[in-house]
Design a protein around this motif. Structure first.
Motif, short mmCIF file in Angstrom:
data_model
loop_
_atom_site.label_atom_id
_atom_site.label_comp_id
_atom_site.label_asym_id
_atom_site.label_seq_id
_atom_site.Cartn_x
_atom_site.Cartn_y
_atom_site.Cartn_z
N THR A 151 0.86 -1.38 0.03
CA THR A 151 0.10 -0.28 0.12
C THR A 151 0.92 1.14 -0.53
O THR A 151 2.15 1.35 0.65
N THR A 152 0.34 2.45 -0.01
CA THR A 152 0.66 3.63 -0.47
C THR A 152 0.50 4.78 0.84
O THR A 152 -0.58 4.72 0.89
N ALA A 153 1.43 4.78 1.21
CA ALA A 153 0.76 6.16 2.07
C ALA A 153 2.17 7.54 2.33
O ALA A 153 3.01 7.70 1.72
N VAL A 154 0.93 8.53 2.11
CA VAL A 154 1.60 9.96 1.60
C VAL A 154 1.04 10.86 3.08
O VAL A 154 -0.33 10.77 3.42
N GLY A 155 1.81 12.42 2.97
CA GLY A 155 1.09 13.36 3.67
C GLY A 155 1.99 13.83 4.03
O GLY A 155 3.28 14.34 3.62
N PRO A 156 1.81 15.47 4.03
CA PRO A 156 3.12 15.99 5.22
C PRO A 156 3.87 15.93 6.82
O PRO A 156 3.79 15.24 7.49
N THR A 157 5.02 16.49 6.28
CA THR A 157 5.48 16.07 7.55
C THR A 157 6.26 18.08 7.87
O THR A 157 6.47 18.44 6.98
N PHE A 158 6.94 17.85 9.38
CA PHE A 158 7.11 19.67 9.45
C PHE A 158 7.84 19.06 11.08
O PHE A 158 7.38 17.78 11.92
N GLY A 159 8.72 19.88 10.88
CA GLY A 159 9.41 20.21 12.19
C GLY A 159 10.85 20.50 12.29
O GLY A 159 10.43 22.02 11.61
#
Length: 373
Positions: free
Chosen positions: A309-317
């Protein structure tokens, strides 16, 4: 009559004076007088005696200690022939050691012609002193020449000149460390999370026969990952842009019947991040990015099963710089390995997967270490 009597008296006394013995001269003690005869050693030097014992009964050790050094018979003959001897057999002077030169005799000092020689006790005027005496004065009596004070200018800082404007500007600021002057080109990071999906997986407890017992088990998803990113230099005028792949391994804790082994769930991903780094030596560097992961999973639960399966999304830190805490360690790390910057990483991920069980639910917090070269 008186003259006759005196003549008779002289005739009577004359035989008595002639018959008296001569006076005895006192003996002289010559025990303290230095013997002038040549010793056997001197006779061997002059060639009158051979350099070996004559009778053979002499002590050889005493002869070796007291015998003179004889270089050659030919040299002795030539030296004795050329060196005149006095009446007592001793030479006027000894031969020179080979390799030395005789000291020149000082010229006889005679008064100038036409000028009377000064009488004894009369002082010679300073202006009439011979020139030889002035020349023979020792050099240390003259006062030393004063040293010249020289001011060495300080080394100027390196500057770059602008030929068009006729001005000079500094090429670099020496207060900025070497590892901060050049932009980075590559970055490596190690990251992990104690709750990678922001939630624990809830599953029913099964007995030995595979039947539900009515209890619910909660399993935490622990993540460990590696990342490599390229940071193009031509884009760093507006910040630091990084692009690169990543690998993530998801382990279930505590392990149970949910998966078969520790490699049942893993992913290969790609991320793009932008660091808001606008100054040298910036302590805190915020960043935002976007990440995509291709996840492989294998569960014992028949409802989920196994697959991709594919998982996508934003990241920040944020990145917390470590160079300013230990500048000496940062300098040693740069000179030995070429690493310019090191950071502590705090990151939040919000990934949505095609399988609801693998999607992030809540806040997934990651921590790690980042190095840039």
């Amino acid at each position: 009559m008186i003259g006759l009597l005196l003549g008779l008296v002289n005739l009577a006394l004359a035989p008595a004076v002639a018959a008296s013995p001569p006076p005895k001269l006192p003996t002289v003690d010559t025990s303290g007088v230095l013997e002038l005869d040549q010793s056997p050693e001197e006779q061997m030097v002059g060639g009158d005696l051979p350099p070996t014992p004559e009778s053979g009964t002499e002590n050889a050790q005493d002869l070796l200690r007291s015998a003179p050094v004889i270089h050659s018979k030919k040299a002795e003959k030539s030296a004795s022939a050329k060196t005149p001897k006095t009446s007592d057999g001793m030479p006027d002077s000894l031969p020179l050691v080979p390799g030395t030169k005789p000291d020149p005799l000082p010229p006889a000092e005679e008064p100038p012609v036409g000028e009377p020689e000064p009488a004894m006790g009369e002082a010679v005027p300073a202006e009439e002193a011979p020139a030889e005496q002035t020349a023979e004065a020792p050099a240390e009596e003259a006062p030393p020449a004063p040293l010249e004070d020289v001011t060495v200018p300080a080394e100027p800082e390196a500057v770059a000149s602008d030929s068009e404007g006729g001005t000079s500007t500094k090429k670099w600021d020496r207060s900025v460390p070497l590892y901060e002057r050049e932009p980075p080109h590559f970055g490596w990071d190690i990251h992990g999370s104690m709750q990678a999906w922001g939630k624990s997986i809830k599953s029913p407890e099964l007995d030995t026969n595979g039947n539900a017992t009515g209890n619910i088990n909660e399993t935490d998803v622990v993540n460990f990952g590696l990342g490599f990113e390229w940071e193009p230099e031509f884009l760093q005028s507006i910040g630091v842009v990084s692009l690169g792949p990543s690998f993530n391994l998801y382990t279930m804790q505590p392990g149970g019947d949910l998966t078969d082994n520790a490699f049942s769930v893993y992913s290969l991903g790609f991320s793009a991040k932008y660091q808001l780094n606008f100054m040298r030596g910036q302590w805190v560097v915020p960043f935002v990015g976007f990440e995509s992961q291709l996840i492989h999973y294998s569960f014992n639960d028949a409802d989920v099963g196994s697959g991709w399966t594919t998982a996508v999304g934003p990241t920040f830190g944020a990145l917390i710089a470590l160079n300013w805490m230990e500048p000496s360690s940062a300098h040693n790390l740069f000179t030995e390995t070429g690493i310019k910057r090191s950071y502590l990483v705090g990151e939040i991920k919000q990934l949505t997967a095609g399988e609801d069980l693998l999607s992030t639910d809540g806040i997934a917090i990651y921590f790690g270490l980042r190095l840039e070269n």
